[in-house]
Design a protein around this motif. Structure first.
Motif, mmCIF file in Angstrom:
data_model
loop_
_atom_site.group_PDB
_atom_site.id
_atom_site.type_symbol
_atom_site.label_atom_id
_atom_site.label_comp_id
_atom_site.label_asym_id
_atom_site.label_seq_id
_atom_site.Cartn_x
_atom_site.Cartn_y
_atom_site.Cartn_z
ATOM 1 N N PRO A 32 -2.840 3.211 5.830
ATOM 2 C CA PRO A 32 -3.816 2.215 6.295
ATOM 3 C C PRO A 32 -3.769 0.913 5.499
ATOM 4 O O PRO A 32 -4.770 0.480 4.925
ATOM 5 N N ILE A 33 -2.622 0.262 5.495
ATOM 6 C CA ILE A 33 -2.491 -0.955 4.687
ATOM 7 C C ILE A 33 -3.233 -2.110 5.366
ATOM 8 O O ILE A 33 -3.409 -2.138 6.577
ATOM 9 N N GLU A 34 -3.648 -3.054 4.543
ATOM 10 C CA GLU A 34 -4.427 -4.217 4.996
ATOM 11 C C GLU A 34 -3.498 -5.347 5.467
ATOM 12 O O GLU A 34 -2.292 -5.300 5.237
ATOM 13 N N ILE A 35 -4.096 -6.340 6.087
ATOM 14 C CA ILE A 35 -3.367 -7.569 6.399
ATOM 15 C C ILE A 35 -3.204 -8.388 5.103
ATOM 16 O O ILE A 35 -3.906 -8.145 4.130
ATOM 17 N N GLY A 36 -2.287 -9.342 5.125
ATOM 18 C CA GLY A 36 -2.209 -10.330 4.044
ATOM 19 C C GLY A 36 -1.431 -9.893 2.824
ATOM 20 O O GLY A 36 -0.725 -8.878 2.837
ATOM 21 N N GLU A 37 -1.588 -10.693 1.769
ATOM 22 C CA GLU A 37 -0.748 -10.549 0.571
ATOM 23 C C GLU A 37 -0.875 -9.177 -0.084
ATOM 24 O O GLU A 37 0.090 -8.666 -0.660
ATOM 25 N N ALA A 38 -2.078 -8.600 0.007
ATOM 26 C CA ALA A 38 -2.269 -7.298 -0.652
ATOM 27 C C ALA A 38 -1.741 -6.154 0.216
ATOM 28 O O ALA A 38 -1.750 -5.006 -0.201
ATOM 29 N N GLY A 39 -1.287 -6.472 1.410
ATOM 30 C CA GLY A 39 -0.835 -5.425 2.326
ATOM 31 C C GLY A 39 0.453 -5.796 3.012
ATOM 32 O O GLY A 39 1.522 -5.875 2.392
ATOM 33 N N ALA A 40 0.352 -6.103 4.305
ATOM 34 C CA ALA A 40 1.551 -6.298 5.132
ATOM 35 C C ALA A 40 2.466 -7.411 4.635
ATOM 36 O O ALA A 40 3.654 -7.422 4.947
ATOM 37 N N ARG A 41 1.896 -8.371 3.859
ATOM 38 C CA ARG A 41 2.738 -9.468 3.358
ATOM 39 C C ARG A 41 3.201 -9.254 1.915
ATOM 40 O O ARG A 41 3.763 -10.156 1.291
ATOM 41 N N ALA A 42 2.961 -8.068 1.380
ATOM 42 C CA ALA A 42 3.505 -7.725 0.055
ATOM 43 C C ALA A 42 5.007 -7.458 0.232
ATOM 44 O O ALA A 42 5.432 -6.972 1.283
ATOM 45 N N PRO A 43 5.813 -7.776 -0.813
ATOM 46 C CA PRO A 43 7.270 -7.658 -0.670
ATOM 47 C C PRO A 43 7.751 -6.310 -0.151
ATOM 48 O O PRO A 43 8.645 -6.247 0.689
#
Ligand SMILES: N[C@@H](CCC(=O)N[C@@H](CS)C(=O)NCC(=O)O)C(=O)O
Length: 224
Positions: A32-43
């Motif tokens: 259940p990953i989040e949107i944005g840098e802490a989730g889907a946009r993390a490397p």
């Protein structure tokens, strides 16, 4: 560990993938990953889905993004001739309704839900909410007519066409739908299915745990 991984918190369009997985009775792992840098946009996640958006799946090494491509793929893989239509024409109708949902109603329902339900009261924009309702009026009438004389979009049986359209407009269940009673009955029928209820419970749990800050971010990032 399960062969199928579904990435994305259930508040997002990952709900669609969760619903189809439940409908098909699949064993799956939900991340259940989040949107944005802490989730889907993390490397680590951009390495799997370079769009940085949710949902995406990894099915035994096969990676797929776009929520309705995911539902169509899983339905065709696990339920050909049942949840996924058997004939060429019914398959095309399932694509038709799926593309229709994405292009005609997806954005409008999201805007409406943010500005009618999910943003803090004093941050809701009534003009955006009303404009979304205007945009949705014509396609909702079309859907209302399509299910006026048969229980489901392709006929007597629930198929991936219904799942996709109902999943895209699921948040419209909170709208006043009295001018489109057939749509309302059909949507209720779809969302009452046991598999939908499981996925909806995950979505409601995620909604309840979503802070006002994250809801603001959703509106900002997605320009809603
Ligand atoms: N057309 C895509 C849209 C994906 C999408 O926009 N997902 C949203 C969450 S529901 C998202 O990840 N937004 C955050 C972002 O774009 O950074 C699909 O249906 O999968």
């Amino acid at each position: 560990m399960s062969a199928l991984r579904i990435y994305g918190i259930a508040r997002t369009r990952a709900f669609r993938a969760l619903w189809v997985a439940e409908e098909l009775g699949l064993a799956y792992e939900h991340l259940p990953i989040e949107i944005g840098e802490a989730g889907a946009r993390a490397p680590e996640f951009l390495a799997i889905n370079p769009n940085g958006r949710l949902p995406f799946i990894d099915d035994d090494g096969f990676v797929l993004f776009e929520s309705l491509a995911i539902t169509l793929y899983l339905a065709k893989k696990h339920s050909p001739g049942k949840l996924y239509p058997a004939s060429l024409q019914d398959e095309a109708k399932a694509w038709q309704w799926s593309f229709w949902a994405i292009s005609e109603v997806d954005r409008g329902v999201n805007i409406w839900s943010l500005h009618a339900v999910r943003l803090p009261l004093d941050e809701r924009n009534a003009a955006k909410r009303d404009e979304a309702l205007k945009v949705l009026a014509a396609p909702f009438r079309i859907l209302d007519t399509a299910v006026a004389t048969r229980p489901y979009l392709l006929g007597n049986d629930f198929t991936i066409a219904d799942l996709n359209v109902a999943a895209v407009i699921s948040r419209a269940i909170d709208m006043d739908l009295k001018t489109v009673p057939n749509l309302k009955d059909w949507l209720t029928r779809c969302l009452d299915r046991p598999a939908a209820r499981v996925a909806l419970a995950l979505k409601h749990e995620a909604d309840a745990a979503t802070s006002a800050d994250v809801t603001r971010r959703i509106a900002q990032i997605n320009r809603l």
